[in-house]
Design a protein around this motif. Structure first.
Motif, PDB file in Angstrom:
ATOM      1  N   HIS A   5     109.142  41.383  65.717  1.00 20.76           N
ATOM      2  CA  HIS A   5     110.688  42.639  65.941  1.00 20.76           C
ATOM      3  C   HIS A   5     109.870  43.849  66.379  1.00 20.76           C
ATOM      4  CE1 HIS A   5     109.408  43.376  61.665  1.00 20.76           C
ATOM      5  NE2 HIS A   5     109.563  44.416  62.188  1.00 20.76           N
ATOM      6  N   LEU A   8     108.417  45.820  69.193  1.00 24.35           N
ATOM      7  CA  LEU A   8     108.671  45.629  70.694  1.00 24.35           C
ATOM      8  C   LEU A   8     107.398  46.145  71.401  1.00 24.35           C
ATOM      9  CD1 LEU A   8     112.310  46.652  71.548  1.00 24.35           C
ATOM     10  CD2 LEU A   8     111.364  44.381  71.067  1.00 24.35           C
ATOM     11  N   ALA A   9     106.689  47.231  70.721  1.00 26.19           N
ATOM     12  CA  ALA A   9     105.559  47.599  71.444  1.00 26.19           C
ATOM     13  C   ALA A   9     104.399  46.616  71.613  1.00 26.19           C
ATOM     14  CB  ALA A   9     105.160  48.874  70.774  1.00 26.19           C
ATOM     15  N   GLU A  47     105.082  44.184  74.134  1.00 27.74           N
ATOM     16  CA  GLU A  47     104.629  44.596  75.426  1.00 27.74           C
ATOM     17  C   GLU A  47     103.187  44.507  75.493  1.00 27.74           C
ATOM     18  OE1 GLU A  47     105.275  48.655  76.246  1.00 27.74           O
ATOM     19  OE2 GLU A  47     105.811  48.281  78.524  1.00 27.74           O
ATOM     20  N   TYR A  48     102.335  44.809  74.474  1.00 29.47           N
ATOM     21  CA  TYR A  48     101.027  44.753  74.813  1.00 29.47           C
ATOM     22  C   TYR A  48     100.377  43.383  75.080  1.00 29.47           C
ATOM     23  CZ  TYR A  48      96.053  44.942  73.202  1.00 29.47           C
ATOM     24  OH  TYR A  48      94.637  44.714  72.995  1.00 29.47           O
ATOM     25  N   PHE A  73     111.898  44.751  79.862  1.00 30.11           N
ATOM     26  CA  PHE A  73     111.610  46.045  79.250  1.00 30.11           C
ATOM     27  C   PHE A  73     111.897  47.281  80.006  1.00 30.11           C
ATOM     28  CE2 PHE A  73     108.881  44.761  75.218  1.00 30.11           C
ATOM     29  CZ  PHE A  73     110.080  43.984  74.871  1.00 30.11           C
ATOM     30  N   ALA A  83     119.620  48.536  73.648  1.00 28.28           N
ATOM     31  CA  ALA A  83     119.678  49.124  72.464  1.00 28.28           C
ATOM     32  C   ALA A  83     118.636  48.915  71.469  1.00 28.28           C
ATOM     33  CB  ALA A  83     121.010  48.533  71.610  1.00 28.28           C
ATOM     34  N   LEU A  84     117.842  48.007  71.501  1.00 28.17           N
ATOM     35  CA  LEU A  84     116.764  47.576  70.484  1.00 28.17           C
ATOM     36  C   LEU A  84     115.530  48.504  71.185  1.00 28.17           C
ATOM     37  CD1 LEU A  84     115.793  43.740  70.548  1.00 28.17           C
ATOM     38  CD2 LEU A  84     116.222  45.319  68.552  1.00 28.17           C
ATOM     39  N   LEU A  85     115.660  48.630  72.487  1.00 20.23           N
ATOM     40  CA  LEU A  85     114.454  49.483  72.999  1.00 20.23           C
ATOM     41  C   LEU A  85     114.605  50.920  72.805  1.00 20.23           C
ATOM     42  CD1 LEU A  85     114.077  47.897  76.540  1.00 20.23           C
ATOM     43  CD2 LEU A  85     112.191  47.931  74.842  1.00 20.23           C
ATOM     44  N   SER A 136     115.894  51.999  70.048  1.00 25.74           N
ATOM     45  CA  SER A 136     115.810  52.387  68.594  1.00 25.74           C
ATOM     46  C   SER A 136     114.365  52.509  68.193  1.00 25.74           C
ATOM     47  CB  SER A 136     116.507  51.239  67.821  1.00 25.74           C
ATOM     48  OG  SER A 136     117.525  50.572  68.448  1.00 25.74           O
ATOM     49  N   PRO A 169     111.074  54.273  67.451  1.00 29.80           N
ATOM     50  CA  PRO A 169     110.882  55.430  67.498  1.00 29.80           C
ATOM     51  C   PRO A 169     109.564  56.003  68.518  1.00 29.80           C
ATOM     52  CG  PRO A 169     110.337  54.434  65.295  1.00 29.80           C
ATOM     53  CD  PRO A 169     111.053  53.447  66.201  1.00 29.80           C
ATOM     54  N   SER A 170     109.622  56.790  69.267  1.00 32.69           N
ATOM     55  CA  SER A 170     108.413  57.217  69.983  1.00 32.69           C
ATOM     56  C   SER A 170     107.399  58.247  69.052  1.00 32.69           C
ATOM     57  CB  SER A 170     108.961  57.781  71.307  1.00 32.69           C
ATOM     58  OG  SER A 170     107.684  58.542  71.599  1.00 32.69           O
ATOM     59  N   ALA A 222     116.499  53.059  62.969  1.00 36.40           N
ATOM     60  CA  ALA A 222     116.997  54.185  63.648  1.00 36.40           C
ATOM     61  C   ALA A 222     118.099  55.001  62.909  1.00 36.40           C
ATOM     62  CB  ALA A 222     117.263  53.894  64.990  1.00 36.40           C
ATOM     63  N   GLY A 282     105.466  56.207  64.783  1.00 41.73           N
ATOM     64  CA  GLY A 282     106.815  56.607  65.291  1.00 41.73           C
ATOM     65  C   GLY A 282     107.668  57.101  64.530  1.00 41.73           C
ATOM     66  N   SER A 305     109.579  60.874  65.049  1.00 43.43           N
ATOM     67  CA  SER A 305     110.921  61.186  65.130  1.00 43.43           C
ATOM     68  C   SER A 305     111.614  61.827  64.011  1.00 43.43           C
ATOM     69  CB  SER A 305     111.679  59.753  65.267  1.00 43.43           C
ATOM     70  OG  SER A 305     110.736  58.817  65.860  1.00 43.43           O
ATOM     71  N   LEU A 322     105.552  51.800  73.532  1.00 43.65           N
ATOM     72  CA  LEU A 322     106.345  51.003  74.556  1.00 43.65           C
ATOM     73  C   LEU A 322     106.157  51.993  75.977  1.00 43.65           C
ATOM     74  CD1 LEU A 322     109.933  50.349  73.277  1.00 43.65           C
ATOM     75  CD2 LEU A 322     108.391  48.686  74.408  1.00 43.65           C
ATOM     76  N   GLY A 361     102.394  49.114  78.530  1.00 42.90           N
ATOM     77  CA  GLY A 361     102.254  47.618  79.105  1.00 42.90           C
ATOM     78  C   GLY A 361     100.962  47.104  78.112  1.00 42.90           C
ATOM     79  N   SER A 362     100.033  46.419  78.734  1.00 39.08           N
ATOM     80  CA  SER A 362      98.877  45.937  77.777  1.00 39.08           C
ATOM     81  C   SER A 362      97.709  46.586  78.139  1.00 39.08           C
ATOM     82  CB  SER A 362      99.013  44.430  78.302  1.00 39.08           C
ATOM     83  OG  SER A 362      98.435  44.595  79.773  1.00 39.08           O
TER      84      SER A 362
END
Lengths: 318, 343
Positions: free
Chosen positions: A207, A209-210, A213-214, A237, A247-249, A251, A253-254, B212, B237, B241, B282, B285-286
């Motif tokens: 779950h 996402l980061a 992506e990796y 993405f 919405a998932l993306l 949510s 937190p950066s 969130a 993260g 936030s 995010l 990428g990789s």
């Protein structure tokens, strides 16, 4: 989906799984299809209760599917557990729970080799050594017990065990969720190295996402038992078409405090699979939903290997 | 719990920032040490940390497992295991916590400070309805009639944006989702109007969309109710936030502390930078992830000087001596001989 002549390493068609409960039938997976090509990582993302772990359990034969087809290299998945283990094996979320505390590391890694191949003696010992070396562990660890290791090391051992049968496909069910970030980075890197060195394929359930992506090239987004969007990670993405994916993306937190205002709140929660909304399952929480969304199940749209099921897809907003 | 010293602070530590509004500080931790003596070795879980949280402020405490962040949180409420030895001073709303009597502690917990935990499913009793558990907590701390208690419970459920609060009171924990349960737990913690909320990884067990929602809720509560929050997490993260200030812990010490924007923009301690590098982001990428070689030190025999020096690329000979606290900017410091940011 697949235009190549060669069959996909794993091909799942119209897989369906329901559970019987006191309150009626619970649809955990609703006719989903997916493919994993050799050497590729496919990620399955979604919130708790969306059915992603049921997919893993069904693939491994831990749960019987109601209907649907699972093909490995074009052939049906063997029903015999030993033979199945050579096609796919699994790494679980919590290594503290998935490794037997009463077995030494050597015995843990040896078990699949003994059961499936009947290996003994020197050959077995040498094979265990090379498996452990693959994941960065050595002979000095073999006689120790799981409690003597950290979470990251245990997850390496679990990976070594999964590699033992030389299965081409590894199902990874949130393999780093129980680990610290610094250790998570090491395990992710190890998974990547193993993939390049051995030509492995991964079905990566997560779950985060980061992390997806990796590690992954393809991603499938699940919501309440259905795949709502799928395609190459950079497309899904980078330019999500389904409002749920967006919405998932949003949510996540950066790590950049200046971007904290971009954190968006999706109202409500994932509904119970016991009473799934009619039409598009996401409609009750969707900012773009119309009457049609609540009536009709959206059909799947194909766009250059990017597929999504939405009546009002997002376009070139990003 | 045994107190090594009841002295308010260790003299060699500089008093952090000016004290012009002393009553503003809801939480004051000075020179806190927590150790677990054993037969052959003593494990030093927390080795002299200073923290302060103002009203309405959210302080994030970040660190890996075993860095001592949960022990720090527990000592703020006097919730230490019997074997723990405490040193230094902890004050909540001006009241001394370490050395307080059992009845003083009982007043403090729930009254002055409340805590929420990682897993809301384990924080509630599965045999009782949510309402029953909330009424107990409120009735225990405040002299109110039954009707008032109920009204108070409904109020606090509304404050955490629980849909249909009166229905929620009648439910058992298993009938609710993780996100809803975490709202119940937060409502319960706030029902007695604490000045300080200690949150130990409250979003780790939740999905990102629910996480969130909880982040937004905590931010709102800090603003509207002037609540001070000590937020513990290993998720950078979430920290970026939510928090106003952060303290980065490593091996029982705070190695860097400052306003969240500054610490994330200009990390000065090599550990902070390394930790940030290990997080997959995010949109990247990789790209290869950074990683920190070696292991977290054994806290029975922590390395001499800066505890991070055996794993640090920038380590020099002087790193085996205690690291000085270097001012980087306004309220931002790092304990390092070779800070990344030149001052």
């Amino acid at each position: 989906m697949n235009n190549n002549k060669q069959p996909a390493l794993l091909s799942v068609t119209q897989l369906h799984k329901t559970y019987a409960s006191r309150d009626g039938l619970v649809t955990a997976i609703d006719h989903i299809s997916l493919e994993v090509q050799a050497g590729e990582t496919v990620a399955l993302v979604g919130e708790s209760g969306c059915g992603k772990s049921t997919v893993a359990a069904t693939l491994l034969g831990l749960l019987p599917a109601d209907s649907g087809q699972i093909l490995v290299e074009g052939r049906p998945l063997p029903t015999d557990a030993r033979a199945r283990g050579r096609s796919l094996s699994m790494v679980f979320q919590n290594p503290y729970a998935s490794l037997n505390p009463k077995m030494t590391i050597k015995a843990i890694v040896a078990e699949p080799l003994k059961v499936a191949f009947g290996w003994r003696g020197h050959a077995l010992h040498a094979r265990i050594l090379s498996l452990l070396a693959n994941v960065g562990m050595g002979e000095e660890h073999m006689e120790r017990y799981p409690h003597e290791f950290s979470g990251g090391q245990l997850q390496r051992i679990a990976i070594a065990r999964a590699l033992a049968l030389e299965s081409k496909l590894l199902v990874l069910d949130e393999p780093t969720a129980a680990l610290d970030v610094s250790v998570q980075a090491q395990v992710l890197q190890l998974l990547k190295t193993l993939q390049t060195d051995n030509g492995l394929s991964y079905l990566f359930i997560s779950h985060d996402l980061a992390t997806v992506e990796y590690l992954a090239q393809q991603v499938l987004v699940m919501y309440l038992g259905r795949i709502v969007e799928a395609g190459p990670v950079e497309q899904v993405f980078g330019r999500p078409r389904h409002p749920y994916t967006r919405a998932l993306l949003n949510s996540v937190p950066s790590i950049d405090p200046e971007r904290r205002d971009q954190l968006q709140i999706l109202s409500g929660e994932i509904p119970s699979p016991l009473n799934r909304p009619t039409g598009c399952h996401f409609a009750p929480r969707c900012p773009r939903a119309t009457g049609r969304c609540r009536r009709e199940v959206p059909a799947e749209t194909q766009d250059h290997g990017h597929r999504f099921s939405c009546h009002h897809p997002l376009n070139d907003e990003s | 719990m045994i107190n090594e010293s009841l002295q308010p602070s260790t003299p060699e530590r500089p008093a952090a920032s000016n004290n012009d509004a002393a009553q503003e500080w809801v939480l004051e931790v000075e020179g806190l040490t927590v150790s677990f003596p054993g037969l052959f070795k003593t494990v030093k879980a927390v080795r002299g940390i200073d923290l302060k949280v103002r009203r309405g402020e959210i302080l994030g405490l970040v660190g890996e497992s075993g860095s001592g962040k949960s022990m720090t949180a527990m000592s703020c409420l006097g919730l230490m295991p019997d074997a723990a030895r405490l040193g230094g001073s902890v004050k909540v709303a001006g009241q001394q916590v370490n050395g307080a009597s059992a009845s003083q502690l009982a007043d403090l917990r729930g009254g002055g400070a409340a805590m929420i935990f990682q897993n809301p499913m384990k924080a509630l009793n599965p045999f009782f309805t949510v309402g029953r558990q909330m009424f107990d907590v409120i009735g225990c701390h405040r002299q109110l009639s039954k009707a008032q208690i109920r009204a108070e419970a409904l109020n606090s459920l509304e404050a955490v944006s629980m849909p249909d609060p009166s229905l929620a009171l009648a439910k058992y924990p298993h009938q609710m989702s993780g996100g809803q349960l975490q709202r119940v737990v937060i409502a319960m913690a706030l029902a007695c109007r604490p000045k300080l909320l200690i949150a130990d990884e409250p979003t780790t067990a939740l999905d990102v969309t629910v996480q969130a929602q909880i982040i937004a809720l905590l931010r709102k509560l800090a603003q509207e109710q002037d609540l001070a929050i000590l937020f513990i997490t290993h998720n950078l993260g979430v920290m970026a936030s939510l928090c106003d200030r952060v303290a980065v812990m490593y091996a029982g010490e705070v190695v860097e502390s400052g306003p969240v924007g500054q610490v994330f923009k200009r990390p000065a301690h090599p550990y902070t930078l390394k930790l940030m590098g290990t997080v997959p982001k995010l949109g990247q990428g990789s790209q290869p992830l950074g990683f920190i070689p070696g292991q977290v030190p054994n806290m029975a025999v922590p390395p001499a000087g800066c505890a991070f020096n055996p794993r640090c690329e920038r380590a020099t000979g002087r790193c085996v001596q205690a690291a000085p606290r270097v001012e980087i900017g306004e309220g931002h410091w790092a304990a390092c001989h070779n800070t990344l940011v030149k001052v």
